[in-house]
Scaffold this motif. Structure first.
Motif, PDB file in Angstrom:
ATOM      1  N   ARG A 159     -19.686  46.460  58.768  1.00  0.00           N
ATOM      2  CA  ARG A 159     -18.956  47.471  59.433  1.00  0.00           C
ATOM      3  C   ARG A 159     -17.502  48.078  58.929  1.00  0.00           C
ATOM      4  N   ARG A 160     -17.185  49.216  58.968  1.00  0.00           N
ATOM      5  CA  ARG A 160     -16.304  49.513  58.455  1.00  0.00           C
ATOM      6  C   ARG A 160     -15.291  49.602  58.566  1.00  0.00           C
ATOM      7  N   LYS A 161     -13.583  50.096  57.106  1.00  0.00           N
ATOM      8  CA  LYS A 161     -12.304  50.048  57.454  1.00  0.00           C
ATOM      9  C   LYS A 161     -12.249  51.202  59.101  1.00  0.00           C
ATOM     10  N   ASP A 162     -13.040  51.856  58.980  1.00  0.00           N
ATOM     11  CA  ASP A 162     -12.120  52.921  59.784  1.00  0.00           C
ATOM     12  C   ASP A 162     -12.619  52.788  61.116  1.00  0.00           C
ATOM     13  N   GLY A 163     -13.650  51.872  61.277  1.00  0.00           N
ATOM     14  CA  GLY A 163     -13.454  51.311  62.922  1.00  0.00           C
ATOM     15  C   GLY A 163     -15.236  51.234  63.434  1.00  0.00           C
ATOM     16  N   GLY A 164     -15.951  51.815  62.241  1.00  0.00           N
ATOM     17  CA  GLY A 164     -17.213  52.184  63.065  1.00  0.00           C
ATOM     18  C   GLY A 164     -17.777  50.919  62.125  1.00  0.00           C
ATOM     19  N   TYR A 165     -19.202  51.237  62.385  1.00  0.00           N
ATOM     20  CA  TYR A 165     -20.166  50.231  61.807  1.00  0.00           C
ATOM     21  C   TYR A 165     -21.810  50.726  61.723  1.00  0.00           C
ATOM     22  N   PHE A 365      -3.071  59.963  60.337  1.00  0.00           N
ATOM     23  CA  PHE A 365      -4.441  59.258  60.080  1.00  0.00           C
ATOM     24  C   PHE A 365      -5.150  58.427  60.875  1.00  0.00           C
ATOM     25  N   LEU A 366      -5.734  57.846  60.505  1.00  0.00           N
ATOM     26  CA  LEU A 366      -6.892  57.477  61.523  1.00  0.00           C
ATOM     27  C   LEU A 366      -6.515  55.882  62.327  1.00  0.00           C
ATOM     28  N   ASN A 367      -5.712  55.390  60.574  1.00  0.00           N
ATOM     29  CA  ASN A 367      -5.143  54.168  61.863  1.00  0.00           C
ATOM     30  C   ASN A 367      -4.115  53.595  60.562  1.00  0.00           C
ATOM     31  N   LYS A 368      -3.591  52.538  60.808  1.00  0.00           N
ATOM     32  CA  LYS A 368      -2.840  51.741  60.074  1.00  0.00           C
ATOM     33  C   LYS A 368      -2.777  51.922  58.534  1.00  0.00           C
ATOM     34  N   ALA A 369      -4.285  50.956  58.392  1.00  0.00           N
ATOM     35  CA  ALA A 369      -4.669  50.622  57.279  1.00  0.00           C
ATOM     36  C   ALA A 369      -4.897  52.089  56.475  1.00  0.00           C
ATOM     37  N   HIS A 370      -5.369  53.227  56.831  1.00  0.00           N
ATOM     38  CA  HIS A 370      -5.599  54.363  56.199  1.00  0.00           C
ATOM     39  C   HIS A 370      -4.835  54.721  55.631  1.00  0.00           C
ATOM     40  N   PHE A 371      -3.593  55.133  56.203  1.00  0.00           N
ATOM     41  CA  PHE A 371      -2.027  55.318  55.809  1.00  0.00           C
ATOM     42  C   PHE A 371      -1.880  54.420  54.444  1.00  0.00           C
ATOM     43  N   GLU A 372      -1.795  53.522  54.999  1.00  0.00           N
ATOM     44  CA  GLU A 372      -1.417  52.198  53.809  1.00  0.00           C
ATOM     45  C   GLU A 372      -2.162  52.550  52.401  1.00  0.00           C
ATOM     46  N   ASP A 373      -2.954  52.593  52.869  1.00  0.00           N
ATOM     47  CA  ASP A 373      -4.452  52.694  51.340  1.00  0.00           C
ATOM     48  C   ASP A 373      -4.002  54.469  50.766  1.00  0.00           C
TER      49      ASP A 373
END
Length: 562
Positions: A159-165, A365-373
């Motif tokens: 599982r990747r951080k962008d939601g894909g796998y 951004f893709l998601n909240k984690a993407h923006f924070e990183d």
């Protein structure tokens, strides 16, 4: 490791990765709950209606039902409404399930027919990243970009951080310990900060978005609030958005009222007021047309926004700085130029100057984690650049202070004539021994003076033989002025004073092959010693003659005036 993936493997992976509870399932539960409540209410309404009808018409016949309807039609209306709501609830439930199944089938069809899904793949497991080489693409995914490795029923899922796998079918794994071995080697690298250079689609270096004029409103609101302080409410009043329609309606009403009064009273003043108010209303309508007619075209142009209503903007981050491209204008800004980072509810801002910022809309951004990183990388780079700049300034200041202290601690400059013999020592005085030990010429100049007679300048320049040492002085006056007797020294210690130069010696001329002559130097030293002895003798005579002169002259008598 080479893996052949077909459509059945993809279907198994979809079944394994299907979430038990997601947003779609939550929406389904809420919808079915509401429909269940409606259906229960409808059933209760039907029961009440049927009970009332059976009470009014005990015999179920057409005449009895018509008689009950004529006496009390309310239960019949309730029955019809409840029945219609029950049918609507049942049809809605069926439609929801059919839509859900249709969406799941479409999702499965898209996954099975994906151009990068099936084929022969090669999985390369390295210490830094997972490389997947397929027939149409190559993926390089760092282990830090993988949030979890899951062992499912028929697949092993990455599982990747962008939601894909990504997945590997279990039927191609060589042994049963493959999952445990992989977790031992790479499990410690999961759930950490992902390097931007190696991440694949999860945290890209660049973000592309449509910039709008309202993107900077939040930042300027914070800026003016901090700058104006308590007077910020005046700016809020002036920035009230309905001012344009309010002023337009006010001037329009004033123009109409003044025009009516001017028409009734034939007053030129009222006519002028009406014309001025009408012109003001027209000017507001033209300048603030967006409040009245909306955007005339998707590419509306004006002086404030010369390109278009929106503008395509690209913001890229790297180790050197920020790459900012906007409508053909590209800026490459180093991290040291940024003064800080600001954030609002909907935006993030890279601050260069108080009124110059680069907006980072969260919608891009893709998601909240993407923006924070993304923002964490920017903050860390800005902080590091500031630290390097301060360290460089501190080092520069300390080096300048060190140079000043070193200059203060340096000894006084030594004359060149004194330091020259120390740099190039003359071996001749040390090599030549002395015949017999005796006092040095400087320690007892009176012992050497009787042995040498004064000579002209031409004679002093010639070398003269070294005088023999005397055991006792010849003049008693010179014996009183002589220094304390010095102990005899060895040959090497007696030759040491030969290195000393007179008080004001002439500047030595550099020669290629220094070959000093011992006799001439010895004569010069002796002559200087004799001159000093003569000066001391004359001074002693003057001091001795002064008390005798004072004794011969009688003291003066004091007068009455004195």
């Amino acid at each position: 490791m080479r893996v052949d993936i077909d459509k059945q493997d993809i279907a198994n992976a979809l079944a394994d990765t299907r979430k038990k509870f997601d947003r779609a399932k939550a929406g389904l539960i809420i919808s079915l709950s509401l429909l269940g409540v409606v259906f229960c209410a409808v059933v209760f309404g039907l029961w009440r209606a049927v009970t009332s009808i059976t009470a009014a018409a005990p015999i179920l016949s057409v005449d009895g039902v018509l008689g009950a309807f004529n006496e009390n039609p309310a239960p019949f209306y309730l029955f019809c409404a409840s029945a219609s709501f029950a049918v609507a609830a049942i049809l809605t439930t069926v439609a929801i399930f059919k839509a859900r199944r249709k969406r799941a089938a479409a999702h499965k069809e898209e996954a099975l027919n994906h151009s990068l899904g099936a084929g022969r793949f090669e999985f390369i497991f390295s210490a830094e990243k997972l490389t997947i080489m397929g027939p149409q693409a190559v993926k390089k995914i760092s282990w830090q970009n993988i949030t979890a490795i899951e062992k499912r029923k028929s697949t092993i899922v990455f599982r990747r951080k962008d939601g894909g796998y990504d997945f590997i079918p279990k039927n191609v794994i060589p042994n049963d310990n493959f999952y445990d071995l992989m977790m031992v080697k790479h499990g410690s690298l999961l759930n950490k900060a992902c390097p931007y250079e190696e991440a694949h689609l999860a945290k890209p270096l660049s973000v592309i978005y449509e910039a709008a004029r309202s993107d900077l409103d939040d930042y300027y609101a914070q800026y003016f609030k901090k700058r104006d302080g308590r007077l910020y409410f005046l700016r809020q009043i002036c920035g009230w958005k309905p001012w344009a329609p309010f002023l337009f309606l006010t001037f329009a009403a004033l123009a109409v009222a003044s025009g009516v009064v001017a028409f009734q009273t034939y007053s030129l003043v009222q006519a002028g007021v009406a014309i001025a108010a009408a012109l003001a209303a027209g000017a507001i309508f033209v300048t603030k047309s967006s409040y009245f007619r909306g955007p005339a075209s998707p590419f509306r142009k004006n002086a404030d926004w010369p390109y278009a209503q929106t503008d395509l903007t690209t913001v890229s981050l790297n180790k050197e700085g920020v790459f900012h491209a906007r409508h053909g204008a590209t800026d490459i800004i180093k991290w040291g130029a940024f003064s800080g980072y600001a954030e609002s509810k909907r935006f993030g801002y890279l601050v260069i100057a108080p009124k110059q910022v680069i907006a980072l809309p969260k919608r891009a951004f893709l998601n909240k984690a993407h923006f924070e990183d993304f923002t964490l990388y920017a903050k860390r780079s800005i902080t590091l650049a500031k630290k390097q700049k301060s360290d460089a300034e501190h080092g520069r200041m300390m080096r300048s202070l060190g140079d000043k202290e070193a200059q203060q601690q340096l000894p006084a400059p030594v004359p060149k004539a004194v330091t020259a013999p120390a740099q190039k020592p003359r071996p001749a005085p040390v090599a030549k021994p002395v015949a017999a030990p005796g006092p040095s010429p400087q320690a007892a100049p009176a012992q050497v003076k009787p042995q040498i007679t004064p000579a002209p300048k031409s004679a002093q320049a010639k070398p003269s033989p070294k005088p023999a040492p005397q055991t006792a002085p010849t003049k008693p006056a010179l014996v009183k002025l002589a220094q304390a007797p010095v102990k005899p020294r060895s040959a090497q210690q007696q030759a040491a004073p030969a290195h000393e130069e007179p008080d004001n010696p002439p500047a030595p001329k550099p020669v290629k092959k220094p070959a000093p002559k011992m006799p001439s130097e010895t004569a010069a030293i002796l002559n200087s010693a004799l001159k000093k002895a003569a000066q001391l003798e004359a001074k002693a005579k003057q001091q001795k003659a002064a008390p005798a002169h004072q004794a011969e002259t009688p003291p003066k008598k004091k007068t009455a005036a004195e």
